[in-house]
Design an enzyme around this catalytic site. Structure first.
Site, PDB file in Angstrom:
ATOM      1  N   ASP A 213       0.923  -1.223   0.006  1.00  0.00           N
ATOM      2  CA  ASP A 213      -0.088  -0.206  -0.118  1.00  0.00           C
ATOM      3  C   ASP A 213       0.928   1.309   0.017  1.00  0.00           C
ATOM      4  O   ASP A 213       2.092   1.035   0.235  1.00  0.00           O
ATOM      5  CB  ASP A 213      -0.988  -0.001   1.228  1.00  0.00           C
ATOM      6  CG  ASP A 213      -2.015   0.887   1.035  1.00  0.00           C
ATOM      7  OD1 ASP A 213      -2.289   1.428  -0.037  1.00  0.00           O
ATOM      8  OD2 ASP A 213      -2.684   1.217   2.191  1.00  0.00           O
TER       9      ASP A 213
ATOM     10  N   GLU B 273       2.737   4.545  -4.415  1.00  0.00           N
ATOM     11  CA  GLU B 273       2.475   5.352  -5.408  1.00  0.00           C
ATOM     12  C   GLU B 273       3.950   6.268  -5.937  1.00  0.00           C
ATOM     13  O   GLU B 273       4.442   6.214  -7.062  1.00  0.00           O
ATOM     14  CB  GLU B 273       1.424   6.580  -5.583  1.00  0.00           C
ATOM     15  CG  GLU B 273       0.157   6.006  -5.543  1.00  0.00           C
ATOM     16  CD  GLU B 273      -0.476   5.362  -4.323  1.00  0.00           C
ATOM     17  OE1 GLU B 273      -1.055   4.334  -4.290  1.00  0.00           O
ATOM     18  OE2 GLU B 273       0.455   5.595  -3.302  1.00  0.00           O
TER      19      GLU B 273
ATOM     20  N   ASP C 249      -9.307   3.138  -2.941  1.00  0.00           N
ATOM     21  CA  ASP C 249     -10.128   3.805  -1.742  1.00  0.00           C
ATOM     22  C   ASP C 249     -11.389   4.691  -2.635  1.00  0.00           C
ATOM     23  O   ASP C 249     -11.540   5.997  -2.428  1.00  0.00           O
ATOM     24  CB  ASP C 249      -9.335   4.940  -0.941  1.00  0.00           C
ATOM     25  CG  ASP C 249      -8.342   4.441  -0.180  1.00  0.00           C
ATOM     26  OD1 ASP C 249      -8.128   3.102  -0.135  1.00  0.00           O
ATOM     27  OD2 ASP C 249      -7.462   5.082   0.209  1.00  0.00           O
TER      28      ASP C 249
END
Length: 816
Positions: free
Chosen positions: A431, A434, A510
């Site tokens: 997670d 990015e 999300d």
């Protein structure tokens, strides 16, 4: 600037102290980015200029223009590599082969003809024309124009590529995005981005945009992949534009791309041959996963496990979010809240449940923390241009970030996975990669001036950002191969880039809890599949919010057919275990859970097919159409239904209070999974629905294998119309079986049936050393009833539509 709601959410999530740290970090990042922007002086836009020289070889050609070089390599009959580089050698920056899995290709003999105004390159499946101004035309072997490109433009250290679009052309792909299924009339940012805890339709960019897309029009189809991971933008003019164009802009790096001629299935197969295919996943990963940000202790995990057993709901995996860590330090366990993680995992395993643990790339700045201390000693973390460690803000507070573009850092990072593997963790959830660093406003990115090793070529974050997650996933995948070679690696990642399919699955991140987001999920997963990423799925019910019972149920019904099947939600949301809404919802959800497990023989076989061909598991309704025609055009407009493999068509409910929905069918005969009601395509029908079901149809003729207890049921769907049997072409299904884990023996069972009026011949052929894993076989007919059944020349007993038998070679069935 941040909205008041965002500021309140930040305070609730990370506290006042960390919010103040984030404010200070944001101001410092802004200064760095302004300084970086000033260093990138604007330069005039230049065309390649006049063609000065051409050199040809057996399967390649090199072109020298005034301001650019062009190299064309024919890698296969349908695959061409196009590489434009700046004549200014200081601006040339070829891509590292991060995305490319296959480097060596068999020699291709291409016919290359040099004429005064152009150079022609011909293969048995592709024609390519290069004109003196740098424009390119790609055509099929029969001369049908697939794509026309204008001369590219050199813009500073980057490039812009432009192409003409046909009036009928539809565009799909581009990795993960939320704007639309069909991409015309939209502009997309090519920059992996955390949208900030919640997003809905029209958010752009999000976690994993990738510059690969397919174009389909009335002359044929193609796939194009730009192997440039620098920050970029791509746009497609609307269908109604008089001279529509596609344009892609990269802020730096050479313009390197791959053109693959269609049809679509062949193009996806070739693309995944180039960039790699996933290995076969462990069988458990195709079951149901339960997760929540907020399972704070071993006791809560145990309570959830007990709940699944008590409610007789199957479960394959439970995920540990950041709550299991000690102060959010990666690779640690809070032994107060999880005093015996290994014992908890053993108890879960005894119930048939695997445990997946989250990992973030941010490493807490803490001299007493060995991961930080050892990383500093190794020089593993990203630095600023002045040589100082870059420190951002994530869950632990001030954090540093490994530079995964360095091989020694990937190996060092991978060593820590063994800590959790030794405690029984079966898979990992990457997670925040990015990568994300919290910001009070603006993008949640590190500074663009951040330095990266880039395999020794040196680069900044403008270059490294989009492949950061890809290399983190590579490090994790290689670690699992190294420490657990007898098992198949399983990772899921929020971000990535082209080639990610070799290392990790993906989920849609999300999403907000809304009906609009439910529908958006379908488009997102379809476009991921058309971009080479077969394994994706949503957080059921949406990540951020409290879905009402009907919305959660509808989301669950749809997700039961997606490759990744998980409920997950944000901290602060109401509990979302599948039974919390009470009846009638619990019973409906239980039925779809059980249906998922009945479908595992089919889904596991599709996973095996994907490992061989790269074909997506979730497919658009136009899958199989080689071009757009009057008959196929309606299929290209459908963004709220999908195919699962060849056999299933799923039409979810995406509106509240829905009692019927319109379903568009591809050409053929389709039977309802629930009651065998027959529909003929092509065409659209209003089909009734209820809260208990969504509409699912099976293609006829076809074979759908399902698990019924310890037996395998072969569901034969027959072609009938108005009580008349229609002769059909042979229908085949290949069932793949193995232990469900590891690399041991395997087997394939191929069933093929031919229907000629009221006579059906079913043949069974087997290969491989793995024993047949079912106690028996049921052959069940749909759309007809039996009058006689002869198995291997022996008449056998049967009911109206079912035969129960052992293994056989040939069955002859006569229908009433």
């Amino acid at each position: 600037m941040a909205t008041l709601a965002q500021l309140i959410l930040a305070l609730r999530s990370v506290g006042v102290r960390q919010s103040l740290q984030t404010l200070g970090y944001t101001l410092a990042k802004e200064r760095l980015d302004r300084r970086y922007a000033r260093s990138r002086h604007p330069t005039p836009v230049r065309q390649p200029g006049r063609l000065l020289d051409v050199k040809t070889k057996e399967n390649s050609a090199s072109f020298k223009f005034e301001h650019a070089y062009l190299d064309i390599t024919i890698m296969a009959d349908d695959l061409a590599r196009i590489a434009w580089s700046n004549a200014d050698s200081q601006s040339a920056k070829p891509p590292l082969p991060y995305a490319i899995a296959r480097q060596n290709w068999a020699p291709v003999s291409a016919a290359i003809h040099q004429e005064p105004e152009q150079v022609e390159v011909h293969t048995p499946r592709l024609q390519l024309s290069v004109r003196g101004d740098g424009s390119l035309t790609f055509s099929s072997a029969d001369g049908a124009c697939l794509r026309q490109e204008l001369p590219p433009q050199v813009i500073g250290k980057g490039w812009q590529s432009r192409a003409l679009l046909r009036k009928t052309e539809r565009i799909f792909g581009l990795g993960e995005h939320a704007l639309a299924f069909q991409l015309r009339s939209h502009t997309f940012q090519l920059w992996n981005t955390d949208p900030g805890g919640s997003y809905g339709p029209s958010a752009d960019p999000i976690y994993m945009p990738v510059p690969v897309y397919v174009g389909i029009h009335d002359q044929g189809s193609y796939l194009i992949f730009y192997n440039n991971y620098h920050k970029g933008q791509i746009s497609f003019d609307a269908l109604e534009e008089p001279e529509p164009r596609a344009a892609v802009l990269f802020e730096a790096g050479d313009l390197v791309y791959y053109f693959i001629a269609g049809p679509l299935e062949n193009a996806i197969e070739r693309y995944t041959e180039l960039t790699g295919r996933p290995g076969l996943p462990p069988l458990w990963s195709l079951g149901y996963h339960q997760s929540r940000w907020g399972y704070r202790s071993a006791a809560e995990i145990q309570e959830v496990l007990d709940g699944f057993a008590r409610h007789e709901m199957p479960l394959s995996a439970i995920h540990l979010d950041i709550d299991y860590m000690l102060g959010y330090r990666v690779f640690t366990v809070d032994t107060e809240r999880f005093p015996d993680l290994a014992g908890l995992i053993q108890e879960a395993n005894a119930l048939g449940v695997q445990v997946v643990a989250i990992l973030d790339p941010g490493v807490k700045v803490d001299e007493g923390y060995d991961v930080y201390r050892q990383g500093v000693n190794l020089g593993a973390f990203c630095r600023l241009p002045n040589g100082k460690l870059f420190k951002g803000i994530v869950w632990p507070g001030w954090s540093v970030f490994p530079d995964f573009t360095h091989p020694k850092v990937r190996a060092w990072w991978g060593e820590y996975y063994q800590r959790l593997l030794d405690q029984g963790v079966a898979g990992f959830w990457h997670d925040m990669n990015e990568p994300t660093s919290f910001s009070a406003w603006g993008k949640l990115d590190p500074p663009l001036s951040l330095r990266h090793h880039m395999e020794g070529t040196d680069g900044d974050h403008l270059e490294a950002h989009n492949i950061y997650a890809l290399q983190m996933n590579r490090a994790g995948h290689e670690a699992l191969q190294r420490f657990r070679p007898q098992k198949r690696p399983w990772l899921i990642s929020r971000s990535g880039w082209a080639g990610q399919q070799r290392y990790a699955w993906n989920w849609t991140g999300d999403t907000e809890s809304s009906w609009e987001a439910l529908r958006m999920t379908i488009s997102t997963v379809l476009n991921m599949g058309l971009s080479g990423f077969a394994y994706s799925g949503p957080d059921i019910g949406g990540f951020s919010g409290n879905p009402p019972a009907e919305l959660y149920t509808r989301w669950f019904q749809m997700a039961a057919f997606m490759p990744f099947f998980r409920t997950h939600s944000a901290i602060g949301c109401a509990k979302r275990e599948p039974w919390v809404y009470g009846e009638p919802y619990s019973q409906i959800i239980r039925q779809f859970l059980r249906l998922r497990y009945r479908l595992l023989p089919y889904l596991y076989s599709l996973a095996w097919q994907n490992s061989q061909t790269g074909h997506p598991i979730i497919r658009p309704l136009f899958w199989g159409a080689s071009k757009i025609s009057d008959d196929t055009l309606p299929l290209f407009e459908v963004d709220d239904a999908f195919l699962v493999g060849e056999q299933l068509l799923v039409a979810p409910v995406t509106q509240a209070g829905c009692e019927s929905r319109n379903v568009t069918f591809p050409t053929g005969v389709w039977l309802s999974l629930w009651d065998d009601a027959l529909y003929l395509g092509p065409g659209s029908f209003e089909v009734p629905t209820s809260l208990e079901t969504i509409q699912v149809f099976v293609r006829a003729p076809g074979i759908l294998p399902t698990a019924e207890g310890n037996s395998l049921q072969l569901n034969l769907y027959l072609q009938t119309e108005n009580e008349r049997y229609i002769p059909s072409h042979p229908s085949q299904f290949v069932l793949y079986s193995d232990e469900g884990e590891g690399y041991g023996p395997w087997r394939t069972d191929t069933w093929e049936f031919t229907q000629d009026g009221n006579s059906v011949i079913l043949r069974w052929d087997s290969r491989g050393e793995y024993p047949f894993p079912y106690s028996g076989v049921q052959v069940r007919l749909h759309g007809a009833q039996l009058e006689e059944a002869i198995i291997d020349d022996v008449a056998v007993k049967y009911t109206a539509d079912t035969i129960e038998i052992a293994q056989f070679h040939r069955a002859k069935l006569r229908l009433r």
